[in-house]
Motif scaffolding. Structure first.
Motif, PDB file in Angstrom:
ATOM      1  N   PHE A 304       0.833  -1.201   0.000  1.00  0.00           N
ATOM      2  CA  PHE A 304       0.000   0.000   0.000  1.00  0.00           C
ATOM      3  C   PHE A 304       0.872   1.257   0.000  1.00  0.00           C
ATOM      4  CE2 PHE A 304      -3.173   3.046   1.151  1.00  0.00           C
ATOM      5  CZ  PHE A 304      -4.389   2.484   0.758  1.00  0.00           C
ATOM      6  N   ALA A 305       1.908   1.240   0.804  1.00  0.00           N
ATOM      7  CA  ALA A 305       2.799   2.397   0.857  1.00  0.00           C
ATOM      8  C   ALA A 305       3.522   2.606  -0.473  1.00  0.00           C
ATOM      9  CB  ALA A 305       3.811   2.226   1.988  1.00  0.00           C
ATOM     10  N   ALA A 306       3.898   1.514  -1.120  1.00  0.00           N
ATOM     11  CA  ALA A 306       4.618   1.618  -2.389  1.00  0.00           C
ATOM     12  C   ALA A 306       3.755   2.226  -3.484  1.00  0.00           C
ATOM     13  CB  ALA A 306       5.119   0.235  -2.814  1.00  0.00           C
ATOM     14  N   PHE A 307       2.464   1.865  -3.499  1.00  0.00           N
ATOM     15  CA  PHE A 307       1.583   2.322  -4.569  1.00  0.00           C
ATOM     16  C   PHE A 307       0.841   3.618  -4.254  1.00  0.00           C
ATOM     17  CE2 PHE A 307       1.808  -2.241  -5.726  1.00  0.00           C
ATOM     18  CZ  PHE A 307       2.178  -2.098  -7.054  1.00  0.00           C
ATOM     19  N   GLU A 308       0.519   3.855  -2.983  1.00  0.00           N
ATOM     20  CA  GLU A 308      -0.401   4.943  -2.667  1.00  0.00           C
ATOM     21  C   GLU A 308       0.174   6.025  -1.754  1.00  0.00           C
ATOM     22  OE1 GLU A 308      -3.427   5.224  -4.008  1.00  0.00           O
ATOM     23  OE2 GLU A 308      -3.081   3.393  -5.167  1.00  0.00           O
ATOM     24  N   TRP A 309       1.448   5.949  -1.423  1.00  0.00           N
ATOM     25  CA  TRP A 309       2.028   6.918  -0.475  1.00  0.00           C
ATOM     26  C   TRP A 309       1.902   8.354  -0.971  1.00  0.00           C
ATOM     27  CZ3 TRP A 309       3.408   6.052   4.412  1.00  0.00           C
ATOM     28  CH2 TRP A 309       4.119   7.043   5.082  1.00  0.00           C
ATOM     29  N   SER A 310       2.030   8.546  -2.261  1.00  0.00           N
ATOM     30  CA  SER A 310       1.966   9.896  -2.841  1.00  0.00           C
ATOM     31  C   SER A 310       0.634  10.168  -3.539  1.00  0.00           C
ATOM     32  CB  SER A 310       3.112  10.101  -3.843  1.00  0.00           C
ATOM     33  OG  SER A 310       4.367   9.920  -3.223  1.00  0.00           O
ATOM     34  N   SER A 311      -0.383   9.381  -3.237  1.00  0.00           N
ATOM     35  CA  SER A 311      -1.679   9.550  -3.888  1.00  0.00           C
ATOM     36  C   SER A 311      -2.359  10.826  -3.399  1.00  0.00           C
ATOM     37  CB  SER A 311      -2.581   8.349  -3.593  1.00  0.00           C
ATOM     38  OG  SER A 311      -2.909   8.301  -2.215  1.00  0.00           O
ATOM     39  N   PRO A 312      -3.277  11.399  -4.188  1.00  0.00           N
ATOM     40  CA  PRO A 312      -3.985  12.623  -3.776  1.00  0.00           C
ATOM     41  C   PRO A 312      -4.747  12.465  -2.464  1.00  0.00           C
ATOM     42  CG  PRO A 312      -4.303  12.203  -6.116  1.00  0.00           C
ATOM     43  CD  PRO A 312      -3.605  11.005  -5.567  1.00  0.00           C
ATOM     44  N   ALA A 313      -5.172  11.248  -2.153  1.00  0.00           N
ATOM     45  CA  ALA A 313      -5.929  11.025  -0.907  1.00  0.00           C
ATOM     46  C   ALA A 313      -5.095  11.357   0.322  1.00  0.00           C
ATOM     47  CB  ALA A 313      -6.397   9.580  -0.835  1.00  0.00           C
ATOM     48  N   THR A 345     -10.195   4.868  -6.251  1.00  0.00           N
ATOM     49  CA  THR A 345      -8.991   5.582  -6.711  1.00  0.00           C
ATOM     50  C   THR A 345      -7.716   4.770  -6.492  1.00  0.00           C
ATOM     51  OG1 THR A 345      -8.652   6.677  -4.556  1.00  0.00           O
ATOM     52  CG2 THR A 345     -10.107   7.779  -6.143  1.00  0.00           C
ATOM     53  N   VAL A 346      -7.846   3.601  -5.886  1.00  0.00           N
ATOM     54  CA  VAL A 346      -6.681   2.768  -5.579  1.00  0.00           C
ATOM     55  C   VAL A 346      -6.267   1.986  -6.815  1.00  0.00           C
ATOM     56  CG1 VAL A 346      -5.906   0.790  -4.206  1.00  0.00           C
ATOM     57  CG2 VAL A 346      -7.223   2.607  -3.131  1.00  0.00           C
ATOM     58  N   THR A 347      -4.970   1.777  -6.977  1.00  0.00           N
ATOM     59  CA  THR A 347      -4.459   1.039  -8.127  1.00  0.00           C
ATOM     60  C   THR A 347      -5.023  -0.382  -8.171  1.00  0.00           C
ATOM     61  OG1 THR A 347      -2.445   0.291  -9.224  1.00  0.00           O
ATOM     62  CG2 THR A 347      -2.438   0.268  -6.825  1.00  0.00           C
ATOM     63  N   PRO A 348      -5.337  -0.914  -9.359  1.00  0.00           N
ATOM     64  CA  PRO A 348      -5.924  -2.258  -9.474  1.00  0.00           C
ATOM     65  C   PRO A 348      -5.088  -3.351  -8.820  1.00  0.00           C
ATOM     66  CG  PRO A 348      -6.143  -1.081 -11.550  1.00  0.00           C
ATOM     67  CD  PRO A 348      -5.300  -0.219 -10.657  1.00  0.00           C
ATOM     68  N   ALA A 349      -3.777  -3.211  -8.807  1.00  0.00           N
ATOM     69  CA  ALA A 349      -2.924  -4.229  -8.172  1.00  0.00           C
ATOM     70  C   ALA A 349      -3.256  -4.377  -6.688  1.00  0.00           C
ATOM     71  CB  ALA A 349      -1.449  -3.863  -8.352  1.00  0.00           C
ATOM     72  N   LEU A 350      -3.504  -3.248  -6.029  1.00  0.00           N
ATOM     73  CA  LEU A 350      -3.880  -3.304  -4.617  1.00  0.00           C
ATOM     74  C   LEU A 350      -5.268  -3.889  -4.431  1.00  0.00           C
ATOM     75  CD1 LEU A 350      -2.580  -0.053  -2.853  1.00  0.00           C
ATOM     76  CD2 LEU A 350      -2.044  -2.425  -2.311  1.00  0.00           C
ATOM     77  N   LEU A 351      -6.185  -3.587  -5.349  1.00  0.00           N
ATOM     78  CA  LEU A 351      -7.528  -4.154  -5.264  1.00  0.00           C
ATOM     79  C   LEU A 351      -7.470  -5.679  -5.362  1.00  0.00           C
ATOM     80  CD1 LEU A 351      -9.699  -1.700  -7.427  1.00  0.00           C
ATOM     81  CD2 LEU A 351      -9.423  -1.757  -4.949  1.00  0.00           C
ATOM     82  N   VAL A 352      -6.614  -6.188  -6.222  1.00  0.00           N
ATOM     83  CA  VAL A 352      -6.453  -7.641  -6.334  1.00  0.00           C
ATOM     84  C   VAL A 352      -5.881  -8.209  -5.041  1.00  0.00           C
ATOM     85  CG1 VAL A 352      -5.239  -9.493  -7.556  1.00  0.00           C
ATOM     86  CG2 VAL A 352      -6.191  -7.568  -8.847  1.00  0.00           C
ATOM     87  N   ASN A 418     -17.768   1.943 -14.247  1.00  0.00           N
ATOM     88  CA  ASN A 418     -18.301   1.639 -12.918  1.00  0.00           C
ATOM     89  C   ASN A 418     -18.572   0.147 -12.774  1.00  0.00           C
ATOM     90  OD1 ASN A 418     -18.615   4.088 -11.231  1.00  0.00           O
ATOM     91  ND2 ASN A 418     -19.875   4.824 -12.919  1.00  0.00           N
ATOM     92  N   PHE A 419     -19.230  -0.429 -13.789  1.00  0.00           N
ATOM     93  CA  PHE A 419     -19.620  -1.837 -13.723  1.00  0.00           C
ATOM     94  C   PHE A 419     -18.572  -2.713 -14.407  1.00  0.00           C
ATOM     95  CE2 PHE A 419     -23.595   0.144 -12.683  1.00  0.00           C
ATOM     96  CZ  PHE A 419     -24.266  -0.771 -11.889  1.00  0.00           C
ATOM     97  N   SER A 420     -17.345  -2.599 -13.957  1.00  0.00           N
ATOM     98  CA  SER A 420     -16.275  -3.460 -14.480  1.00  0.00           C
ATOM     99  C   SER A 420     -16.300  -4.806 -13.755  1.00  0.00           C
ATOM    100  CB  SER A 420     -14.912  -2.793 -14.296  1.00  0.00           C
ATOM    101  OG  SER A 420     -14.596  -2.685 -12.915  1.00  0.00           O
ATOM    102  N   VAL A 421     -15.730  -5.805 -14.396  1.00  0.00           N
ATOM    103  CA  VAL A 421     -15.687  -7.141 -13.778  1.00  0.00           C
ATOM    104  C   VAL A 421     -14.868  -7.102 -12.485  1.00  0.00           C
ATOM    105  CG1 VAL A 421     -14.943  -9.535 -14.101  1.00  0.00           C
ATOM    106  CG2 VAL A 421     -15.976  -8.285 -16.001  1.00  0.00           C
ATOM    107  N   LEU A 422     -13.803  -6.294 -12.455  1.00  0.00           N
ATOM    108  CA  LEU A 422     -12.986  -6.187 -11.244  1.00  0.00           C
ATOM    109  C   LEU A 422     -13.799  -5.620 -10.087  1.00  0.00           C
ATOM    110  CD1 LEU A 422     -10.287  -6.380  -9.781  1.00  0.00           C
ATOM    111  CD2 LEU A 422      -9.711  -4.115 -10.674  1.00  0.00           C
ATOM    112  N   ASN A 423     -14.579  -4.556 -10.346  1.00  0.00           N
ATOM    113  CA  ASN A 423     -15.392  -3.963  -9.288  1.00  0.00           C
ATOM    114  C   ASN A 423     -16.465  -4.930  -8.794  1.00  0.00           C
ATOM    115  OD1 ASN A 423     -13.907  -1.647  -9.523  1.00  0.00           O
ATOM    116  ND2 ASN A 423     -15.488  -0.455 -10.571  1.00  0.00           N
ATOM    117  N   ILE A 424     -17.081  -5.661  -9.719  1.00  0.00           N
ATOM    118  CA  ILE A 424     -18.098  -6.643  -9.334  1.00  0.00           C
ATOM    119  C   ILE A 424     -17.466  -7.770  -8.529  1.00  0.00           C
ATOM    120  CG2 ILE A 424     -19.673  -8.407 -10.234  1.00  0.00           C
ATOM    121  CD1 ILE A 424     -20.336  -6.523 -12.531  1.00  0.00           C
TER     122      ILE A 424
END
Length: 495
Positions: A304-313, A345-352, A418-424
């Motif tokens: 999480f730190a590697a991918f999102e440390w500098s994210s706008p959130a 807003t999180v990178t797909p790799a983290l969602l997986v 919005n209705f992507s297979v990853l989100n579902i």
């Protein structure tokens, strides 16, 4: 030693008991969900202009009872009485509380059986043994065993779990209420949303400990990501109420044994397999579990730190607050589902990675020892063909994803971002794991803008069709009852 137990009783098939326990759990959760739905329907919402559809109200009640925190309604639509109803549903539906009820029922059955059998004539049974290396009778000696030790240990286990629940909740409520009383910014957030400090405190602590993840604010805990103290108070509640419960329960029982009930406590700690309680793991197993939880958390924090440390959130946060937010998000990825970031807003790799963490059972551990293999084989023989006809967990989840893709086919064609297979898939696995993580729904992601589209602070499922919501309700039930089907699909051989 002489064994006075009925050998036939000991070797009875455990499969009928599992079936019975399964139907008891199903009946309990259904009754709790519908009772909560009826009470929520009778109570007025927060404002007169708020209208909540019945299916969304039923979905919310079931989500609370199964501690899934999948939301189809904005949480700020509920009035204080409705929030209290949801609090009770989360407490009564929590895994630890339900398991304690199961122990109480089991203990009552044992008491009835003792009364029917007439009990033992003496408080203690006398055993005689001798030194096998000597023929001298003087080497013989006597020792005494309490015939009711197992039942007494069960009583002690029930009281220990009850005390554990009370202590953890009391400390959580006390610390959080004290923090909100001293922290002006957090108190202002509650005031701006019309929430009482007492309501928010009790609701959030119970939700966090039961690993439900509901928070009485629309944005979950995103509005509190600058309040690191609040997040640090909730992190132990998440761990103590789920992944580290077996480890902490043993510590709690050991601590009590230094004061009273030493014999019963030693029996629980040294012969946990005889108690046959899912959450009371052997010492070595619980240590490996704690190490595994620590390992998963460390891997998640690094990713999480590697991918999102500098994210706008996290743009407005200092290093310390970023670190606390990252730790909080990763800890909640396993089961609680409370969040301080917008997952869309999180990178797909983290969602997986989150999907993998949500899929894993709570007591997943690296255990490089073999234990009870012969007993497992015997149980498989007892279960017969019925057990082998059941699909695996992964098979069912694939089926559920396919069904939801069918029910939401039109939305997937018109609104593919919005209705992507990853989100579902994330929504389905989150419901199955009773976590509550969701990417939500955003009007800005629509390819064709709609003037009537309004962004809402509820889960992605809130934008689904009624058929899709019904399927996800089944998934939440299925996930809550997954301990009854952990060995499913073993008839399939992949060669």
């Amino acid at each position: 030693m002489i064994d006075h137990r009925n050998s036939g009783e000991e070797h009875r098939s455990c499969y009928p008991r599992r079936i019975s326990a399964f139907y008891v759990h199903v009946t309990y959760l259904i009754a709790l969900s519908f009772l909560g739905f009826l009470i929520l329907q009778l109570l007025s919402p927060k404002t007169d202009d708020t209208h909540v559809r019945k299916i969304d109200l039923l979905f919310t009640a079931l989500s609370a009872a199964t501690v899934s925190s999948m939301s189809a309604v904005e949480m700020e639509a509920f009035s204080d009485p409705q929030l209290m109803v949801l609090t009770v549903l989360m407490f009564l539906g929590g895994e630890i509380f339900v398991s304690m009820i199961g122990l109480i029922v089991r203990n009552l059955k044992n008491d009835v059986k003792e009364e029917i059998d007439g009990g033992a004539d003496d408080d203690y049974i006398k055993y005689e043994t001798s030194d096998s290396d000597s023929d001298d009778p003087e080497f013989g000696y006597f020792f005494y065993e309490n015939p009711y030790l197992e039942n007494d240990a069960l009583d002690h286990l029930i009281s220990s779990i009850w005390r554990y629940i009370i202590v953890v909740h009391f400390l959580g409520v006390a610390f959080l209420f004290f923090y909100l009383s001293l922290n002006h910014s957090a108190a202002e957030v509650l005031k701006s949303k019309g929430l009482k400090t007492s309501t928010f405190t009790v609701f959030t602590v119970i939700s966090t400990f039961s690993n439900c993840g509901f928070v009485p604010t629309n944005e979950n805990l995103i509005v509190f990501r600058e309040n690191s103290g609040l997040l640090l108070i909730l992190i132990p509640q998440v761990l103590l109420g789920n992944t580290l419960f077996p480890f902490c329960l043993r510590i709690f029982i050991r601590f009590q044994s230094s004061r009273n009930k030493r014999e019963e406590a030693e029996y629980l700690l040294n012969d946990s397999n005889k108690i046959d309680f899912f959450h009371l793991l052997p010492s070595l197993h619980s240590l490996f579990l704690a190490a595994t939880v620590l390992c998963f958390t460390l891997i998640g924090v690094l990713l999480f730190a590697a991918f999102e440390w500098s994210s706008p959130a996290f743009a407005c946060l200092n290093t310390y607050r970023k670190a606390v937010c990252v730790l909080f998000e990763v800890v909640n990825a396993r089961y609680s589902g409370e969040t301080v970031v917008d997952l869309s807003t999180v990178t797909p790799a983290l969602l997986v990675f989150f999907i993998a963490m949500m899929y894993l059972p709570p007591y997943t551990s690296f255990l490089p020892i073999k234990n009870g293999g012969s007993e497992d084989a015997k149980e498989k023989q007892r279960n017969g063909i019925t057990e082998h006809l059941v699909f695996s967990q992964l098979s069912y989840l694939a089926i559920f994803v396919i069904i939801i893709c069918i029910t939401e086919k039109t939305s997937m064609e018109n609104d593919p971002l919005n209705f992507s297979v990853l989100n579902i898939t994330l929504e389905v696995i989150s419901a199955y794991g009773n976590v509550g993580f969701t990417t939500g729904y955003s009007c800005e992601r629509r390819l064709v803008q709609d003037a009537e589209c309004v962004n809402r602070w509820y889960g992605f499922v809130g934008a689904w069709s009624d058929k899709g919501k019904i399927v996800l309700m089944v998934v939440m039930f299925f996930g809550r009852l997954k301990p009854f089907n952990m060995n499913g699909g073993q008839a399939w051989k992949l060669l």
